[in-house]
Design a protein around this motif. Structure first.
Motif, short mmCIF file in Angstrom:
data_model
loop_
_atom_site.label_atom_id
_atom_site.label_comp_id
_atom_site.label_asym_id
_atom_site.label_seq_id
_atom_site.Cartn_x
_atom_site.Cartn_y
_atom_site.Cartn_z
N TYR A 214 0.84 -1.20 0.00
CA TYR A 214 0.00 0.00 0.00
C TYR A 214 0.88 1.25 0.00
CZ TYR A 214 -3.75 3.26 1.08
OH TYR A 214 -4.65 4.31 1.02
N TYR A 215 1.88 1.28 0.85
CA TYR A 215 2.78 2.43 0.89
C TYR A 215 3.51 2.59 -0.45
CZ TYR A 215 2.09 1.72 5.93
OH TYR A 215 1.53 1.54 7.18
N LEU A 216 3.84 1.47 -1.09
CA LEU A 216 4.53 1.51 -2.38
C LEU A 216 3.63 2.13 -3.45
CD1 LEU A 216 6.80 0.73 -4.38
CD2 LEU A 216 5.70 -1.52 -4.59
N PHE A 217 2.36 1.66 -3.52
CA PHE A 217 1.46 2.12 -4.57
C PHE A 217 0.97 3.55 -4.34
CE2 PHE A 217 1.09 -2.42 -5.56
CZ PHE A 217 1.10 -2.37 -6.95
N PHE A 218 0.89 3.98 -3.09
CA PHE A 218 0.30 5.29 -2.83
C PHE A 218 1.31 6.35 -2.40
CE2 PHE A 218 -3.28 2.49 -2.90
CZ PHE A 218 -4.25 3.23 -3.55
N LEU A 219 2.55 5.95 -2.20
CA LEU A 219 3.61 6.91 -1.91
C LEU A 219 4.79 6.72 -2.86
CD1 LEU A 219 3.61 6.88 2.01
CD2 LEU A 219 2.87 8.75 0.52
N GLY A 220 5.24 5.46 -3.00
CA GLY A 220 6.40 5.18 -3.83
C GLY A 220 6.18 5.46 -5.30
N LEU A 221 5.12 4.89 -5.88
CA LEU A 221 4.85 5.09 -7.31
C LEU A 221 4.54 6.55 -7.66
CD1 LEU A 221 2.89 1.94 -8.54
CD2 LEU A 221 5.26 2.58 -8.95
N PRO A 222 3.72 7.25 -6.89
CA PRO A 222 3.51 8.66 -7.20
C PRO A 222 4.82 9.47 -7.17
CG PRO A 222 1.79 7.89 -5.75
CD PRO A 222 2.80 6.78 -5.83
N PHE A 223 5.68 9.16 -6.22
CA PHE A 223 6.96 9.86 -6.14
C PHE A 223 7.82 9.58 -7.38
CE2 PHE A 223 11.43 10.21 -4.84
CZ PHE A 223 11.45 11.52 -4.38
N ALA A 224 7.73 8.35 -7.89
CA ALA A 224 8.55 7.96 -9.04
C ALA A 224 7.97 8.47 -10.36
CB ALA A 224 8.69 6.44 -9.09
N LEU A 225 6.65 8.56 -10.47
CA LEU A 225 6.03 8.85 -11.75
C LEU A 225 5.52 10.28 -11.93
CD1 LEU A 225 3.94 5.55 -12.16
CD2 LEU A 225 6.18 6.09 -13.15
N LEU A 226 5.26 10.97 -10.84
CA LEU A 226 4.68 12.30 -10.95
C LEU A 226 5.73 13.40 -10.87
CD1 LEU A 226 1.47 11.90 -8.75
CD2 LEU A 226 1.72 11.58 -11.21
N SER A 227 5.44 14.49 -11.55
CA SER A 227 6.36 15.64 -11.52
C SER A 227 6.04 16.52 -10.33
CB SER A 227 6.23 16.43 -12.83
OG SER A 227 6.49 15.61 -13.94
N LEU A 228 6.11 15.92 -9.18
CA LEU A 228 5.81 16.62 -7.94
C LEU A 228 6.93 16.40 -6.95
CD1 LEU A 228 2.05 15.58 -7.47
CD2 LEU A 228 2.89 17.76 -8.33
N SER A 229 7.06 17.32 -6.02
CA SER A 229 8.05 17.16 -4.96
C SER A 229 7.53 16.18 -3.92
CB SER A 229 8.34 18.51 -4.29
OG SER A 229 7.16 19.04 -3.71
N TRP A 230 8.41 15.71 -3.03
CA TRP A 230 8.01 14.73 -2.03
C TRP A 230 6.93 15.26 -1.11
CZ3 TRP A 230 8.22 15.68 3.14
CH2 TRP A 230 9.03 16.75 3.55
N TRP A 231 7.01 16.57 -0.78
CA TRP A 231 6.02 17.12 0.15
C TRP A 231 4.65 17.26 -0.52
CZ3 TRP A 231 3.50 21.65 -0.86
CH2 TRP A 231 4.10 22.54 -1.79
N GLN A 232 4.63 17.49 -1.82
CA GLN A 232 3.36 17.55 -2.53
C GLN A 232 2.70 16.17 -2.57
OE1 GLN A 232 5.02 19.43 -6.09
NE2 GLN A 232 3.64 21.19 -5.76
N ILE A 233 3.53 15.13 -2.74
CA ILE A 233 3.02 13.75 -2.69
C ILE A 233 2.40 13.48 -1.33
CG2 ILE A 233 3.63 11.31 -2.83
CD1 ILE A 233 3.85 12.64 -5.51
N MET A 234 3.08 13.90 -0.29
CA MET A 234 2.59 13.68 1.07
C MET A 234 1.29 14.44 1.31
SD MET A 234 4.50 11.48 2.48
CE MET A 234 3.73 11.61 4.09
N VAL A 235 1.21 15.66 0.79
CA VAL A 235 -0.03 16.44 0.95
C VAL A 235 -1.19 15.71 0.27
CG1 VAL A 235 -1.22 18.55 0.24
CG2 VAL A 235 1.07 18.69 1.22
N GLY A 236 -0.95 15.21 -0.94
CA GLY A 236 -2.00 14.48 -1.65
C GLY A 236 -2.42 13.23 -0.90
N PHE A 237 -1.46 12.51 -0.34
CA PHE A 237 -1.74 11.29 0.43
C PHE A 237 -2.60 11.62 1.65
CE2 PHE A 237 -0.56 8.19 3.73
CZ PHE A 237 -0.79 7.00 3.06
N VAL A 238 -2.23 12.67 2.36
CA VAL A 238 -2.97 13.06 3.55
C VAL A 238 -4.37 13.54 3.19
CG1 VAL A 238 -3.08 14.75 5.44
CG2 VAL A 238 -0.93 13.60 4.92
N VAL A 239 -4.49 14.35 2.14
CA VAL A 239 -5.80 14.85 1.72
C VAL A 239 -6.71 13.70 1.32
CG1 VAL A 239 -6.97 16.11 -0.13
CG2 VAL A 239 -5.05 17.16 1.06
N MET A 240 -6.17 12.73 0.59
CA MET A 240 -6.96 11.55 0.21
C MET A 240 -7.52 10.86 1.45
SD MET A 240 -5.69 8.05 -1.72
CE MET A 240 -4.63 7.57 -0.34
#
Length: 370
Positions: A214-240
Motif C-alpha cells: 500500500y505504501y509503495l502504490f500510494f507513496l512510492g509510485l507517485p513519487f517515481a512517476l509524478l512531476s511533484l516534490s516529495w512534500w506535494q506527494i505527502m499532501v496528496g496522500f494526507v488529503v486523500m
C-alpha cells in the motif's frame, strides 16, 4: 470479562424468531437469494472500476496540482464507498454464497489500506456482539480521553467543546487505520474485553506485506512517476485519507451514537437485561432510509438496524426487508430508531456530543435525550 458476558435468553425472545421467519418467508416467496443480485454486482463494479480509473488518472501525470488534489479527494471518497459497498458485505459473508468469492471481494479492503483479518475480529465479532456496551465495544472509543461517546467515561473540562472539535478528528480515522490502528489491534491481547485468538503465521505476513505494498502504490509510485516534490506527494496522500476518513467516520458514528441510542451495561454477574436482538434495536439507528442516494453510497449502512439483525443478508435487499423489521418491532412494542435524513442524523449526533460533554448524570440504559 466480555467472554463471559451473556444476553438474556427469555426477554421477548419470540421477537427474533418471528422476525427471522418472516424475512425467510419473504425470500422464499419472492424466489430470491439473500446474496448479491445483478444490481449489487453492477454497483460493486462501478466503485471498483471508478477507483482504478481515478488512480490511473493520478499516475498519468497529465494534470496540474489543483486537479490532482481534487482527484485525491475523489479517490478517498471512492475508497470509503468500496469499504461500504464491497468489502463490508464480503467480509460478513453476505455478498455471495461462495466463500471464495467473499474472500476475494473482502480483499478489496486492502485498497483502503486496512487489514480484513483484523476487521473481521474487531467489527464482525466484537462490535456486532457487544454494540455500544462500554468497555467492550471499542467503536465508541474515539480518541479515548479526548472524545466522550460513552456516558461511563470520566467527564473532562475539554469535553464541553467536543461537539465542535470531534468532527475534524473523524477525518483522521483513515490515516490512523493505515499507519497505526491495524498494527495496534493485531498485537493486542484483547479487543475491549474479548481475548484475541492466536493469529495464524500467514496473517503476520499478510499484515506487513499488504501495508508495504500500500505504501509503495500510494507513496512510492507517485513519487517515481509524478512531476511533484516529495512534500506535494505527502499532501496528496494526507488529503486523500482525510476525505476517506471523514466519510467513514461520519457514516459509522451516525448509526450508533445519536440521540435515542443506549449504552447498556451488564449487571455484576455479567448478564445483560435484554436479549441480543432487542439490544441491537436499542443501540442502533437508521438514517435517511428513504434516500436512494444514501443507500447507493453507504452500502446499506444507513439501514444499520437491518444490518445488525441480518449481517449475512446482502445490503441490496435491506430496502425490501425494512418494512418487515419495522412492523415486527412495533408489533412487539420495541423501539425502531431512525432519523429521516443524513442532516437530521448529523445534527442528532452533534447534540449527543454536546450533551455528553456536560456534567449531566446519564442513566445507563435510558436514551441520552434528556
Amino acid at each position: 470479562m466480555a467472554n463471559k458476558l451473556k444476553f438474556a435468553t427469555t426477554n421477548r425472545s419470540p421477537f427474533i424468531t418471528t422476525l427471522r421467519g418472516r424475512v425467510d418467508a419473504y425470500f422464499t416467496q419472492q424466489n430470491l437469494s439473500p446474496h448479491a443480485n445483478e444490481a449489487m454486482w453492477a454497483k460493486a463494479l462501478f466503485f471498483l472500476l471508478g477507483y482504478g480509473l481515478i488512480y490511473g488518472l493520478i499516475l498519468s501525470n497529465q494534470f496540474g496540482t489543483t486537479a490532482l488534489l481534487g482527484l485525491a479527494v475523489l479517490l478517498g471518497v471512492f475508497a470509503a464507498c468500496i469499504g461500504f459497498n464491497v468489502s463490508h458485505d464480503a467480509l460478513h459473508g453476505a455478498f455471495s454464497a461462495r466463500p471464495w468469492v467473499n474472500k476475494l471481494l473482502g480483499s478489496s479492503f486492502y485498497l483502503l489500506g486496512a487489514n480484513p483479518y483484523v476487521w473481521k475480529i474487531t467489527h464482525n465479532i466484537v462490535h456486532h456482539t457487544f454494540t455500544n456496551i462500554p468497555g467492550h465495544d471499542e467503536d465508541i472509543e474515539v480518541a479515548p480521553g479526548l472524545v466522550r461517546l460513552d456516558p461511563e467515561q470520566p467527564l473532562k473540562p475539554w469535553h464541553r467543546y467536543q461537539h465542535w472539535y470531534t468532527f475534524p478528528l473523524y477525518a483522521l480515522a483513515s490515516l490512523s487505520w493505515v499507519l497505526r490502528k491495524d498494527y495496534v489491534k493485531f498485537f493486542k491481547d484483547r479487543i475491549g474485553q474479548h481475548d484475541m485468538p492466536t493469529h495464524p503465521r500467514e496473517e503476520y505476513v499478510k499484515l506487513f506485506l499488504a501495508k508495504a505494498l500500500y505504501y509503495l502504490f500510494f507513496l512510492g509510485l507517485p513519487f517515481a512517476l509524478l512531476s511533484l516534490s516529495w512534500w506535494q506527494i505527502m499532501v496528496g496522500f494526507v488529503v486523500m485519507h482525510l476525505a476517506e476518513g471523514l466519510v467513514l467516520g461520519l457514516v459509522f458514528q451516525l448509526a450508533h451514537t445519536v440521540e435515542g441510542t443506549t449504552f447498556p451495561l451488564p449487571n455484576e454477574e455479567g448478564k445483560m437485561t435484554d436479549s441480543w436482538a432487542i439490544h441491537q434495536l436499542c443501540t442502533t439507528a437508521n438514517f435517511a432510509p428513504r434516500s436512494a442516494l444514501a443507500a447507493f453510497i453507504c452500502g446499506g449502512l444507513n439501514r444499520q438496524i437491518e444490518h445488525h439483525l441480518f449481517p449475512k443478508i446482502c445490503h441490496i435487499h435491506y430496502p425490501a426487508i425494512t418494512a418487515i423489521v419495522k412492523h415486527t418491532a412495533h408489533e412487539f412494542g420495541l423501539p425502531y430508531l431512525e432519523n429521516r435524513s443524513f442532516g437530521s442524523a448529523l445534527y442528532s449526533h452533534f447534540r449527543l456530543l454536546q450533551k455528553l460533554g456536560r456534567p449531566v448524570p446519564a442513566e445507563r440504559r435510558s436514551p441520552i435525550d434528556a
